[in-house]
Structures are given as structure tokens and as C-alpha cells.
Design an enzyme around this catalytic site. Sequence first.
Site, PDB file in Angstrom:
ATOM      1  N   LYS A  13      31.887  22.176  77.016  1.00 57.76           N
ATOM      2  CA  LYS A  13      32.156  23.201  75.820  1.00 57.76           C
ATOM      3  C   LYS A  13      31.498  24.651  76.570  1.00 57.76           C
ATOM      4  CE  LYS A  13      30.105  20.675  72.877  1.00 57.76           C
ATOM      5  NZ  LYS A  13      29.577  19.447  73.576  1.00 57.76           N
ATOM      6  N   ARG A 152      16.843  21.405  79.649  1.00 58.11           N
ATOM      7  CA  ARG A 152      16.584  21.371  78.144  1.00 58.11           C
ATOM      8  C   ARG A 152      15.933  20.190  77.860  1.00 58.11           C
ATOM      9  NH1 ARG A 152      22.773  22.244  75.910  1.00 58.11           N
ATOM     10  NH2 ARG A 152      22.096  20.380  74.522  1.00 58.11           N
ATOM     11  N   ARG A 163      22.873  10.897  71.828  1.00 54.35           N
ATOM     12  CA  ARG A 163      23.771  12.127  71.480  1.00 54.35           C
ATOM     13  C   ARG A 163      25.273  11.463  71.563  1.00 54.35           C
ATOM     14  NH1 ARG A 163      21.510  16.259  75.583  1.00 54.35           N
ATOM     15  NH2 ARG A 163      23.244  17.565  75.335  1.00 54.35           N
TER      16      ARG A 163
HETATM   17  P1  AP5 Z   1      28.275  22.112  79.625  1.00 56.61           P
HETATM   18  O1  AP5 Z   1      29.285  23.192  79.555  1.00 56.61           O
HETATM   19  O2  AP5 Z   1      26.671  22.609  79.418  1.00 56.61           O
HETATM   20  O3  AP5 Z   1      28.380  21.060  78.257  1.00 56.61           O
HETATM   21  P2  AP5 Z   1      28.575  21.021  76.800  1.00 56.61           P
HETATM   22  O4  AP5 Z   1      29.644  20.623  76.282  1.00 56.61           O
HETATM   23  O5  AP5 Z   1      28.224  22.533  76.434  1.00 56.61           O
HETATM   24  O6  AP5 Z   1      27.193  20.087  76.676  1.00 56.61           O
HETATM   25  P3  AP5 Z   1      25.979  20.283  75.708  1.00 56.61           P
HETATM   26  O7  AP5 Z   1      24.979  19.281  76.440  1.00 56.61           O
HETATM   27  O8  AP5 Z   1      25.446  21.586  75.541  1.00 56.61           O
HETATM   28  O9  AP5 Z   1      26.490  19.519  74.556  1.00 56.61           O
HETATM   29  P4  AP5 Z   1      25.802  19.002  73.023  1.00 56.61           P
HETATM   30  O10 AP5 Z   1      27.093  18.884  72.205  1.00 56.61           O
HETATM   31  O11 AP5 Z   1      25.304  17.923  73.421  1.00 56.61           O
HETATM   32  O12 AP5 Z   1      24.816  20.185  72.743  1.00 56.61           O
HETATM   33  P5  AP5 Z   1      24.771  21.258  71.810  1.00 56.61           P
HETATM   34  O13 AP5 Z   1      23.945  22.290  72.457  1.00 56.61           O
HETATM   35  O14 AP5 Z   1      26.044  21.560  71.275  1.00 56.61           O
HETATM   36  O15 AP5 Z   1      28.139  21.293  80.960  1.00 56.61           O
HETATM   37  C1  AP5 Z   1      27.412  20.301  81.193  1.00 56.61           C
HETATM   38  C2  AP5 Z   1      27.074  20.102  82.675  1.00 56.61           C
HETATM   39  O16 AP5 Z   1      28.072  19.993  83.285  1.00 56.61           O
HETATM   40  C3  AP5 Z   1      26.520  21.562  83.330  1.00 56.61           C
HETATM   41  O17 AP5 Z   1      25.427  21.349  84.085  1.00 56.61           O
HETATM   42  C4  AP5 Z   1      27.683  22.079  83.922  1.00 56.61           C
HETATM   43  O18 AP5 Z   1      27.394  22.835  84.977  1.00 56.61           O
HETATM   44  C5  AP5 Z   1      28.549  20.913  84.478  1.00 56.61           C
HETATM   45  N1  AP5 Z   1      30.003  21.008  84.300  1.00 56.61           N
HETATM   46  C6  AP5 Z   1      30.679  21.381  83.285  1.00 56.61           C
HETATM   47  N2  AP5 Z   1      31.948  21.346  83.592  1.00 56.61           N
HETATM   48  C7  AP5 Z   1      32.161  20.494  84.826  1.00 56.61           C
HETATM   49  C8  AP5 Z   1      33.068  20.235  85.337  1.00 56.61           C
HETATM   50  N3  AP5 Z   1      34.549  20.326  85.142  1.00 56.61           N
HETATM   51  N4  AP5 Z   1      32.925  19.482  86.660  1.00 56.61           N
HETATM   52  C9  AP5 Z   1      31.421  19.228  87.010  1.00 56.61           C
HETATM   53  N5  AP5 Z   1      30.562  19.494  86.381  1.00 56.61           N
HETATM   54  C10 AP5 Z   1      30.712  20.255  85.084  1.00 56.61           C
HETATM   55  O19 AP5 Z   1      23.895  20.590  70.434  1.00 56.61           O
HETATM   56  C11 AP5 Z   1      22.594  20.201  70.830  1.00 56.61           C
HETATM   57  C12 AP5 Z   1      22.068  19.398  69.505  1.00 56.61           C
HETATM   58  O20 AP5 Z   1      21.920  20.591  68.555  1.00 56.61           O
HETATM   59  C13 AP5 Z   1      22.866  18.357  68.978  1.00 56.61           C
HETATM   60  O21 AP5 Z   1      22.556  17.117  69.491  1.00 56.61           O
HETATM   61  C14 AP5 Z   1      22.175  18.136  67.688  1.00 56.61           C
HETATM   62  O22 AP5 Z   1      21.041  17.799  67.231  1.00 56.61           O
HETATM   63  C15 AP5 Z   1      22.099  20.010  67.125  1.00 56.61           C
HETATM   64  N6  AP5 Z   1      23.577  20.489  66.907  1.00 56.61           N
HETATM   65  C16 AP5 Z   1      24.347  21.305  67.463  1.00 56.61           C
HETATM   66  N7  AP5 Z   1      25.333  21.668  66.565  1.00 56.61           N
HETATM   67  C17 AP5 Z   1      25.256  20.950  65.682  1.00 56.61           C
HETATM   68  C18 AP5 Z   1      26.063  20.821  64.318  1.00 56.61           C
HETATM   69  N8  AP5 Z   1      27.199  21.635  64.044  1.00 56.61           N
HETATM   70  N9  AP5 Z   1      25.682  19.962  63.201  1.00 56.61           N
HETATM   71  C19 AP5 Z   1      24.547  19.122  63.344  1.00 56.61           C
HETATM   72  N10 AP5 Z   1      23.578  19.257  64.485  1.00 56.61           N
HETATM   73  C20 AP5 Z   1      24.192  20.276  65.361  1.00 56.61           C
HETATM   74 MG    MG Z   2      26.582  23.189  75.385  1.00 52.34          MG
END
Ligand code: AP5
Ligand code: MG
Length: 210
Positions: A13, A152, A163
Site C-alpha cells: 500500500k 519498524r 496483523r
Molecule cells: P509496503 O508498501 O510497505 O506495504 P504496506 O502494505 O504499506 O505494509 P504495511 O506493513 O505498512 O501495512 P500495515 O497495514 O500492516 O501497516 P500500517 O502502517 O497501515 O511494502 C512492504 C514491503 O514489501 C517493503 O519492503 C516493500 O519494499 C516491499 N514491496 C512492496 N511491493 C512489492 C512488490 N511488488 N514486490 C516485492 N516487494 C514489494 O498499520 C500499522 C498498525 O497501525 C496496524 O497494525 C494497526 O495497529 C494501526 N492502524 C493503522 N491504521 C489503522 C486503522 N485504520 N484502524 C486501526 N488501527 C490502525
Molecule cells: Mg504501509
Amino acid sequence: MNIVLLGAPGAGKGTQAAFLEGKYGLVHISTGDIFRANIKGGTPIGKVAKSYIDAGKLVPDEVTCEIVKNRLEEDDVKAGFMLDGFPRNLFQAQQLDEFARVDACVNISVDTALLMDRICGRRVCSCGASYHISTLGGKTTCDKCGRPLYQRADDNPETVGARLETYNTQTAPLIDYYAAQGKLLTVECGNASPEEVFAMICEKLDNFNK
Ligand code: AP5
Ligand code: MG
């Protein structure tokens, strides 16, 4: 155009949001980034969020919805925004429909087997850049700004397992929610590179907007 980016942890994402921001000029709003900034700053929101994030659980809806609602009242989002990590359950999706218009939901679909390695191998920079250890060749600083890379706090196998479980039980139902509204654009990524995934998303969005 207002977009929701949906996808499991590690689906890409954040990676795709950076590309989309450049091409369509949409404002990128990541609730995860907002929480991490609050944790770093030691704010009351950060103190509440930390225990949930460390456990791989959702931060309570009343906290999260308020943050997003306030953010979407700012002027810069009027030309279009991208929500990354919000909504994350049906209640948040229904709330969002009350306070903003969503035009499309881009669902980044990645085989679960790939996600653990992607996340646990991820190294990030405070400038927002993200890397994978397999392509860093031992480098520990950011190519874009030279600052040190770090992992992270929630990118460890135990928290990632929680997660993924949270995603499957609470967030995945949103796929049907947006499909029922005729707004769902699913991109099946397979082993596609970030650039290839971006091309697939652009094709879907451009056709959708015709
Ligand atoms: P990356 O682009 O970083 O993936 P991402 O989908 O953004 O993953 P996140 O870990 O950020 O998602 P998340 O939903 O768990 O975390 P968030 O911060 O939203 O890519 C991942 C890796 O893969 C990178 O190394 C990248 O280089 C690589 N990659 C990407 N595309 C690739 C490809 N095509 N091929 C190969 N490699 C690739 O949330 C964190 C926490 O915050 C949650 O757990 C929760 O506790 C809280 N939170 C956030 N939002 C809410 C909400 N709305 N409500 C309640 N709690 C919330
Ligand atoms: Mg992210």
C-alpha cells in the site's frame, strides 16, 4: 478522485501510494504513519496507539475515525486523496461514507505466503523510503537521503502473525463492501515488481475513470 488503498500488511500500500502520489497528485494519508509519528512524538494519541500496534491489533475506532475525519477537513485534500490503511473494518468504512466521498477502492491482492518475508525483511527511513534487505547488499543508509535505515517495531514475526489475523478477520470483509458499491478495483499481483503493480493499478484506474 478519492481512493481507498486496501491490502494485507506488506501488500504494498505504501509503495504504491508513493507512485500514485507522483502520477495523480493525490494526497497520501496513512493512518499507520500518523500513529507512528504520534508514538515518536510521545503524544497522548501515540500513547494509546502503541500498545495496540505492538500487539498487531486495531487502534480503537473512535481514535482512528476522529483523526481521519479531521485530516479530511483540511484544504489540501480537496483535489483528491488516497487513504492507506483506513478503513480497516466495516464500522470505519461506514463512518468514512458519512464524512467523505470514496470514488474507488484499489485492492492490492498478494499471496499471503509472500507477506511475512516482505515485512520482516523491510527496512525503512524516516524520509518515508522503504527497502528490502535482499536488495540492500548490506547497506544501512537510505539511497534517497543518506539517513540510517531501521526496522519498524511491529515488523517482527509474532506481531506480523497477529496483523495478518486482524486483516483476515476484520479488514478483508471490506472487499465485499466496496464490490457491493461498484467501486472495487482488484489488482492480482502474483510476483509482479512494484513498477508492474503500479502499471496494473493505473490501467484499472484510468479505465474506471473513462
Ligand atoms: P509496503 O508498501 O510497505 O506495504 P504496506 O502494505 O504499506 O505494509 P504495511 O506493513 O505498512 O501495512 P500495515 O497495514 O500492516 O501497516 P500500517 O502502517 O497501515 O511494502 C512492504 C514491503 O514489501 C517493503 O519492503 C516493500 O519494499 C516491499 N514491496 C512492496 N511491493 C512489492 C512488490 N511488488 N514486490 C516485492 N516487494 C514489494 O498499520 C500499522 C498498525 O497501525 C496496524 O497494525 C494497526 O495497529 C494501526 N492502524 C493503522 N491504521 C489503522 C486503522 N485504520 N484502524 C486501526 N488501527 C490502525
Ligand atoms: Mg504501509
